[in-house]
Write a protein that holds these residues in place. Sequence first.
Motif, PDB file in Angstrom:
ATOM      1  N   GLN A  57       0.988  -1.165  -0.109  1.00 20.81           N
ATOM      2  CA  GLN A  57       0.122   0.113   0.126  1.00 20.81           C
ATOM      3  C   GLN A  57       0.865   1.377  -0.124  1.00 20.81           C
ATOM      4  OE1 GLN A  57      -2.481   0.481   3.418  1.00 20.81           O
ATOM      5  NE2 GLN A  57      -4.162   1.455   1.995  1.00 20.81           N
ATOM      6  N   CYS A  93      -6.330  10.017  -6.227  1.00 19.98           N
ATOM      7  CA  CYS A  93      -5.733   8.740  -5.575  1.00 19.98           C
ATOM      8  C   CYS A  93      -4.683   9.004  -4.349  1.00 19.98           C
ATOM      9  CB  CYS A  93      -4.730   8.163  -6.768  1.00 19.98           C
ATOM     10  SG  CYS A  93      -5.618   7.496  -8.193  1.00 19.98           S
ATOM     11  N   THR A 108      -7.076   9.469  -1.317  1.00 24.87           N
ATOM     12  CA  THR A 108      -7.543   8.057  -0.923  1.00 24.87           C
ATOM     13  C   THR A 108      -6.428   7.378  -0.060  1.00 24.87           C
ATOM     14  OG1 THR A 108      -7.293   7.103  -2.883  1.00 24.87           O
ATOM     15  CG2 THR A 108      -9.332   7.621  -2.183  1.00 24.87           C
ATOM     16  N   ASP A 109      -5.026   7.520  -0.749  1.00 25.58           N
ATOM     17  CA  ASP A 109      -4.089   6.840  -0.321  1.00 25.58           C
ATOM     18  C   ASP A 109      -3.542   7.173   1.226  1.00 25.58           C
ATOM     19  OD1 ASP A 109      -3.912   5.221  -2.396  1.00 25.58           O
ATOM     20  OD2 ASP A 109      -2.350   6.395  -3.392  1.00 25.58           O
ATOM     21  N   ALA A 162      -6.043   6.287   3.740  1.00 22.30           N
ATOM     22  CA  ALA A 162      -5.944   4.882   4.090  1.00 22.30           C
ATOM     23  C   ALA A 162      -4.777   4.634   5.063  1.00 22.30           C
ATOM     24  CB  ALA A 162      -5.675   4.111   2.969  1.00 22.30           C
ATOM     25  N   GLU A 197     -11.128   5.922   6.634  1.00 28.23           N
ATOM     26  CA  GLU A 197     -10.906   5.432   5.261  1.00 28.23           C
ATOM     27  C   GLU A 197     -12.175   5.001   4.467  1.00 28.23           C
ATOM     28  OE1 GLU A 197      -8.699   1.753   2.975  1.00 28.23           O
ATOM     29  OE2 GLU A 197      -8.484   2.085   5.095  1.00 28.23           O
ATOM     30  N   LYS A 198     -13.044   4.425   5.491  1.00 28.98           N
ATOM     31  CA  LYS A 198     -14.238   3.914   4.893  1.00 28.98           C
ATOM     32  C   LYS A 198     -15.148   4.897   4.266  1.00 28.98           C
ATOM     33  CE  LYS A 198     -18.009   0.518   5.787  1.00 28.98           C
ATOM     34  NZ  LYS A 198     -18.446  -0.420   6.640  1.00 28.98           N
ATOM     35  N   SER A 239     -13.507   6.854   1.390  1.00 27.25           N
ATOM     36  CA  SER A 239     -13.431   6.061   0.327  1.00 27.25           C
ATOM     37  C   SER A 239     -14.680   5.988  -0.512  1.00 27.25           C
ATOM     38  CB  SER A 239     -12.753   4.630   0.528  1.00 27.25           C
ATOM     39  OG  SER A 239     -11.617   4.562   0.741  1.00 27.25           O
ATOM     40  N   SER A 240     -15.975   5.767   0.332  1.00 23.62           N
ATOM     41  CA  SER A 240     -17.323   5.665  -0.266  1.00 23.62           C
ATOM     42  C   SER A 240     -17.472   6.768  -1.052  1.00 23.62           C
ATOM     43  CB  SER A 240     -18.327   5.528   1.020  1.00 23.62           C
ATOM     44  OG  SER A 240     -18.203   6.654   1.796  1.00 23.62           O
ATOM     45  N   VAL A 271     -13.756   6.953  -3.929  1.00 25.90           N
ATOM     46  CA  VAL A 271     -13.417   6.042  -4.949  1.00 25.90           C
ATOM     47  C   VAL A 271     -14.379   5.931  -6.070  1.00 25.90           C
ATOM     48  CG1 VAL A 271     -13.186   3.462  -4.976  1.00 25.90           C
ATOM     49  CG2 VAL A 271     -11.933   4.712  -3.231  1.00 25.90           C
ATOM     50  N   ARG A 275     -13.372   8.450  -8.549  1.00 22.87           N
ATOM     51  CA  ARG A 275     -11.931   8.057  -9.078  1.00 22.87           C
ATOM     52  C   ARG A 275     -12.057   6.890 -10.091  1.00 22.87           C
ATOM     53  NH1 ARG A 275      -8.480   4.277  -5.529  1.00 22.87           N
ATOM     54  NH2 ARG A 275      -9.921   2.916  -6.497  1.00 22.87           N
ATOM     55  N   CYS A 335      -3.452  -0.180  -9.256  1.00 24.99           N
ATOM     56  CA  CYS A 335      -4.471   0.038  -8.669  1.00 24.99           C
ATOM     57  C   CYS A 335      -5.884  -0.620  -9.324  1.00 24.99           C
ATOM     58  CB  CYS A 335      -4.717   1.657  -8.371  1.00 24.99           C
ATOM     59  SG  CYS A 335      -6.264   2.283  -7.589  1.00 24.99           S
TER      60      CYS A 335
END
Length: 236
Positions: A8, A66, A69-70, A73, A80-81, A84-85, A88, A91, A153
């Motif tokens: 990661q 990107c 999100t990285d 995380a 993160e959740k 990301s929801s 992501v 993206r 990815c």
Amino acid sequence: MVMALRGQRAVSVLHFLCFLWAVFALLQNLGVPKPVRKDHEHTYGGHWKHLTFLNQVLQTILYALCVVTDVVALCIPSKEKSVSSVVVPIRDFLFAAYVFPVGLFVAFAFWSLYAYDRELVYPRELDDINPTWLNHSMHTTILPLLFIELVICVHKYPTKKKGIFGLTVFTIMYLSWIFWVHYASGVWAYPVLGVLGVSGKTLFISIAYSILVAFYLLGDCLTKWLWARRRKKCTC
């Protein structure tokens, strides 16, 4: 767990480096001195009438998402959740419907026309304005960036109906824009359009759109093939 974390981190570093390159290339493009012909006819729309520049903007936005999100995380896993929801899906759709097919199209169309007759897409006078490395940053290095992202990815592709619809909307908006630029200034964003008649333009645009859709389908197939193989190896 440790190996997953290292992977990661490696992906995060690559994303950050790609983002820095995309920003650098975009800023260098913006900083290129204007042509000697500074009248309204040749400056109308600026960089924004060229698909090459729009592609650079799209790639920069993609890598920015990107990196976001990285970082979340790695540094704020509790968020993160929720992040990301939201990020992501944007993206993934951006990569699938725009960045991958448009990026491939820019490189393919530019170098194909350049090999046939460079005056149709990149007149020799631009050699005195754009350094060679900048030309390659706009039309060549975009390819390795695309395939790096494809490999490091996984992107969830939308249904073909939604993805092609999104690409079609983008195409119509862009065509409307360059036709408006021609109507308002009398100048085509691409010299090749100036030497084609109505039927020629129709054929050229139809072929270009078909290639875009083909590149979209290629990205979909490559993503499913590559990541299906990786998942299979992980379960062995």
